[in-house]
Design a protein around this motif. Structure first.
Motif, PDB file in Angstrom:
ATOM      1  N   GLU A  86      14.483   4.440  -4.722  1.00 52.00           N
ATOM      2  CA  GLU A  86      15.778   4.895  -5.205  1.00 52.00           C
ATOM      3  C   GLU A  86      16.697   3.740  -5.594  1.00 52.00           C
ATOM      4  O   GLU A  86      17.411   3.802  -6.595  1.00 52.00           O
ATOM      5  CB  GLU A  86      16.458   5.765  -4.145  1.00 52.00           C
ATOM      6  CG  GLU A  86      15.766   7.100  -3.914  1.00 52.00           C
ATOM      7  CD  GLU A  86      16.409   7.887  -2.784  1.00 52.00           C
ATOM      8  OE1 GLU A  86      17.412   7.385  -2.216  1.00 52.00           O
ATOM      9  OE2 GLU A  86      15.921   8.977  -2.462  1.00 52.00           O
ATOM     10  N   VAL A  87      16.670   2.652  -4.814  1.00 52.76           N
ATOM     11  CA  VAL A  87      17.600   1.549  -5.039  1.00 52.76           C
ATOM     12  C   VAL A  87      17.070   0.527  -6.045  1.00 52.76           C
ATOM     13  O   VAL A  87      17.790   0.090  -6.935  1.00 52.76           O
ATOM     14  CB  VAL A  87      17.927   0.845  -3.708  1.00 52.76           C
ATOM     15  CG1 VAL A  87      18.800  -0.387  -3.945  1.00 52.76           C
ATOM     16  CG2 VAL A  87      18.604   1.817  -2.758  1.00 52.76           C
ATOM     17  N   MET A 110       7.922   7.713   3.448  1.00 54.53           N
ATOM     18  CA  MET A 110       8.633   7.021   4.517  1.00 54.53           C
ATOM     19  C   MET A 110      10.024   6.663   4.021  1.00 54.53           C
ATOM     20  O   MET A 110      10.229   6.407   2.835  1.00 54.53           O
ATOM     21  CB  MET A 110       7.877   5.760   4.944  1.00 54.53           C
ATOM     22  CG  MET A 110       6.550   6.048   5.634  1.00 54.53           C
ATOM     23  SD  MET A 110       5.784   4.543   6.268  1.00 54.53           S
ATOM     24  CE  MET A 110       6.976   4.045   7.509  1.00 54.53           C
ATOM     25  N   LEU A 111      10.970   6.604   4.944  1.00 54.54           N
ATOM     26  CA  LEU A 111      12.359   6.375   4.580  1.00 54.54           C
ATOM     27  C   LEU A 111      12.545   5.065   3.821  1.00 54.54           C
ATOM     28  O   LEU A 111      13.235   5.014   2.797  1.00 54.54           O
ATOM     29  CB  LEU A 111      13.234   6.387   5.833  1.00 54.54           C
ATOM     30  CG  LEU A 111      14.751   6.258   5.600  1.00 54.54           C
ATOM     31  CD1 LEU A 111      15.240   7.418   4.745  1.00 54.54           C
ATOM     32  CD2 LEU A 111      15.478   6.228   6.931  1.00 54.54           C
ATOM     33  N   GLU A 130      13.536   4.496 -12.016  1.00 56.67           N
ATOM     34  CA  GLU A 130      12.651   5.221 -12.936  1.00 56.67           C
ATOM     35  C   GLU A 130      11.296   4.547 -13.112  1.00 56.67           C
ATOM     36  O   GLU A 130      10.388   5.096 -13.712  1.00 56.67           O
ATOM     37  CB  GLU A 130      13.327   5.368 -14.310  1.00 56.67           C
ATOM     38  CG  GLU A 130      14.646   6.122 -14.268  1.00 56.67           C
ATOM     39  CD  GLU A 130      14.458   7.537 -13.753  1.00 56.67           C
ATOM     40  OE1 GLU A 130      13.405   8.138 -14.019  1.00 56.67           O
ATOM     41  OE2 GLU A 130      15.368   8.045 -13.070  1.00 56.67           O
ATOM     42  N   ASP A 131      11.173   3.330 -12.617  1.00 56.42           N
ATOM     43  CA  ASP A 131       9.911   2.595 -12.773  1.00 56.42           C
ATOM     44  C   ASP A 131       8.952   2.994 -11.664  1.00 56.42           C
ATOM     45  O   ASP A 131       8.932   2.404 -10.588  1.00 56.42           O
ATOM     46  CB  ASP A 131      10.156   1.086 -12.729  1.00 56.42           C
ATOM     47  CG  ASP A 131      11.050   0.636 -13.878  1.00 56.42           C
ATOM     48  OD1 ASP A 131      10.754   1.031 -15.012  1.00 56.42           O
ATOM     49  OD2 ASP A 131      12.024  -0.095 -13.616  1.00 56.42           O
ATOM     50  N   ALA A 132       8.139   4.002 -11.925  1.00 56.92           N
ATOM     51  CA  ALA A 132       7.254   4.549 -10.895  1.00 56.92           C
ATOM     52  C   ALA A 132       6.042   3.666 -10.630  1.00 56.92           C
ATOM     53  O   ALA A 132       5.474   3.696  -9.555  1.00 56.92           O
ATOM     54  CB  ALA A 132       6.799   5.956 -11.285  1.00 56.92           C
ATOM     55  N   LEU A 175       0.828  -1.202   0.000  1.00 61.49           N
ATOM     56  CA  LEU A 175       0.000   0.000   0.000  1.00 61.49           C
ATOM     57  C   LEU A 175       0.866   1.258   0.000  1.00 61.49           C
ATOM     58  O   LEU A 175       0.612   2.203  -0.756  1.00 61.49           O
ATOM     59  CB  LEU A 175      -0.918   0.000   1.218  1.00 61.49           C
ATOM     60  CG  LEU A 175      -1.660   1.310   1.534  1.00 61.49           C
ATOM     61  CD1 LEU A 175      -2.571   1.684   0.378  1.00 61.49           C
ATOM     62  CD2 LEU A 175      -2.449   1.176   2.821  1.00 61.49           C
ATOM     63  N   MET A 176       1.900   1.283   0.832  1.00 63.72           N
ATOM     64  CA  MET A 176       2.773   2.454   0.903  1.00 63.72           C
ATOM     65  C   MET A 176       3.528   2.664  -0.400  1.00 63.72           C
ATOM     66  O   MET A 176       3.730   3.788  -0.847  1.00 63.72           O
ATOM     67  CB  MET A 176       3.745   2.299   2.077  1.00 63.72           C
ATOM     68  CG  MET A 176       3.087   2.388   3.443  1.00 63.72           C
ATOM     69  SD  MET A 176       4.263   2.419   4.827  1.00 63.72           S
ATOM     70  CE  MET A 176       4.967   0.775   4.722  1.00 63.72           C
ATOM     71  N   LEU A 177       3.931   1.564  -1.033  1.00 60.08           N
ATOM     72  CA  LEU A 177       4.643   1.680  -2.306  1.00 60.08           C
ATOM     73  C   LEU A 177       3.722   2.211  -3.401  1.00 60.08           C
ATOM     74  O   LEU A 177       4.115   3.030  -4.224  1.00 60.08           O
ATOM     75  CB  LEU A 177       5.199   0.312  -2.714  1.00 60.08           C
ATOM     76  CG  LEU A 177       6.416  -0.188  -1.933  1.00 60.08           C
ATOM     77  CD1 LEU A 177       6.671  -1.651  -2.236  1.00 60.08           C
ATOM     78  CD2 LEU A 177       7.637   0.658  -2.254  1.00 60.08           C
ATOM     79  N   VAL A 178       2.472   1.735  -3.394  1.00 63.99           N
ATOM     80  CA  VAL A 178       1.511   2.165  -4.410  1.00 63.99           C
ATOM     81  C   VAL A 178       1.168   3.638  -4.260  1.00 63.99           C
ATOM     82  O   VAL A 178       1.068   4.388  -5.232  1.00 63.99           O
ATOM     83  CB  VAL A 178       0.230   1.309  -4.337  1.00 63.99           C
ATOM     84  CG1 VAL A 178      -0.850   1.874  -5.249  1.00 63.99           C
ATOM     85  CG2 VAL A 178       0.545  -0.130  -4.721  1.00 63.99           C
ATOM     86  N   THR A 179       0.983   4.076  -3.026  1.00 65.83           N
ATOM     87  CA  THR A 179       0.590   5.463  -2.787  1.00 65.83           C
ATOM     88  C   THR A 179       1.788   6.378  -2.584  1.00 65.83           C
ATOM     89  O   THR A 179       1.635   7.575  -2.341  1.00 65.83           O
ATOM     90  CB  THR A 179      -0.323   5.538  -1.549  1.00 65.83           C
ATOM     91  OG1 THR A 179       0.338   4.930  -0.438  1.00 65.83           O
ATOM     92  CG2 THR A 179      -1.635   4.820  -1.809  1.00 65.83           C
ATOM     93  N   ASN A 180       2.991   5.794  -2.671  1.00 66.73           N
ATOM     94  CA  ASN A 180       4.236   6.565  -2.581  1.00 66.73           C
ATOM     95  C   ASN A 180       4.323   7.362  -1.279  1.00 66.73           C
ATOM     96  O   ASN A 180       4.581   8.559  -1.264  1.00 66.73           O
ATOM     97  CB  ASN A 180       4.374   7.507  -3.783  1.00 66.73           C
ATOM     98  CG  ASN A 180       5.813   7.966  -3.968  1.00 66.73           C
ATOM     99  OD1 ASN A 180       6.745   7.326  -3.491  1.00 66.73           O
ATOM    100  ND2 ASN A 180       5.983   9.082  -4.648  1.00 66.73           N
ATOM    101  N   LYS A 181       4.110   6.673  -0.178  1.00 63.71           N
ATOM    102  CA  LYS A 181       4.170   7.316   1.128  1.00 63.71           C
ATOM    103  C   LYS A 181       5.577   7.864   1.386  1.00 63.71           C
ATOM    104  O   LYS A 181       6.572   7.281   0.974  1.00 63.71           O
ATOM    105  CB  LYS A 181       3.817   6.316   2.232  1.00 63.71           C
ATOM    106  CG  LYS A 181       2.384   5.800   2.154  1.00 63.71           C
ATOM    107  CD  LYS A 181       1.400   6.830   2.642  1.00 63.71           C
ATOM    108  CE  LYS A 181      -0.006   6.242   2.709  1.00 63.71           C
ATOM    109  NZ  LYS A 181      -0.990   7.189   3.197  1.00 63.71           N
TER     110      LYS A 181
END
Length: 237
Positions: free
Chosen positions: A25-26, A17-18, A30-32, A9-15
């Motif tokens: 980034e890692v 968080m560190l 570029e694959d959003a 969920l956090m990855l999908v909504t781009n939360k």
């Protein structure tokens, strides 16, 4: 599974968080779009495994009606076991007697065991129309001092999501809803497999205990007393 779902969920909504930023980034760079991203061969096992798991979760996250309420299902106040049963209920995946009959499993009776209405035990009846569960919902709503319709699990979450309530109030009602779904399913199973009858007053007490404990264990720091209704309730408009 619940923790993986929350990370998805956090990855999908781009939360912001560190850990999520680090993954973007890692790994993703570029694959959003997380759903179309394919991990490279040199990625860690855990990251590859998460990308395998996402294939089974994509339909749930991309379903418009469910996506409206997904944040409520992953509320920090919900107990993990309540969250799991609530998620299954919103997906209509619980093995009710209606589903059992539909897939060819023999039942002694297809009727609901919690009430005397002689209705088939389907998801809507068990969690919305059953007299037993209606009594529990009504008493808990009176305790909180709010008004909310008692519908099938997914529709209740949609109602909560649309209300102009503060975040805390929404999460408290979701805790109540999740606890009700869990204890209803538990009472149903106890009656079927142990022939134990669970009184509605016992379930109401259990839900009240869960709500108090979950809020006390959170950062909200509310003190429960006779002012519970004033602190949480507030008549709905």
């Amino acid at each position: 599974m619940a923790s993986v779902g929350k990370l998805v969920l956090m990855l999908v909504t781009n939360k912001e968080m560190l850990c999520v930023k680090w993954i973007h980034e890692v790994y993703m760079k570029e694959d959003a779009d997380f759903w179309v991203y394919t991990p490279s061969n040199d990625c860690s096992w855990s990251w590859k495994n998460m990308n395998k798991i996402k294939l089974g979760m994509e339909q749930w996250y991309n379903d418009d009606a469910v996506f409206e309420v997904h944040e409520l299902v992953w509320s920090r106040l919900l107990l993990p076991k309540h969250r799991s049963i609530l998620w299954l209920a919103t997906q209509r995946k619980l093995l009710t007697k209606e589903r059992m009959v539909g897939i060819g499993i023999t039942c002694d009776t297809a009727e609901c065991v919690l009430c005397d209405q002689e209705e088939m035990e389907d998801l809507n009846h068990l969690f919305a129309e059953c007299d037993w569960v209606r009594d529990v919902w009504r008493e808990v709503m009176q305790w909180l001092g709010i008004q909310a319709p008692h519908l099938e699990p997914r529709l209740v979450l949609e109602f909560i999501k649309k209300k102009h309530w503060c975040k805390m109030k929404k999460e408290v009602v979701v805790v109540v809803h999740g606890a009700l779904i869990y204890f209803t399913w538990q009472a149903r199973n106890w009656k079927i497999f142990k022939d134990n009858i669970v009184d509605t007053s016992f379930v109401v007490q259990q839900i009240e205990v869960v709500v108090k404990e979950r809020i006390d264990s959170s950062s909200l720091g509310l003190v429960y007393s006779g002012s519970t209704r004033r602190r949480i309730g507030m008549e709905l408009i």
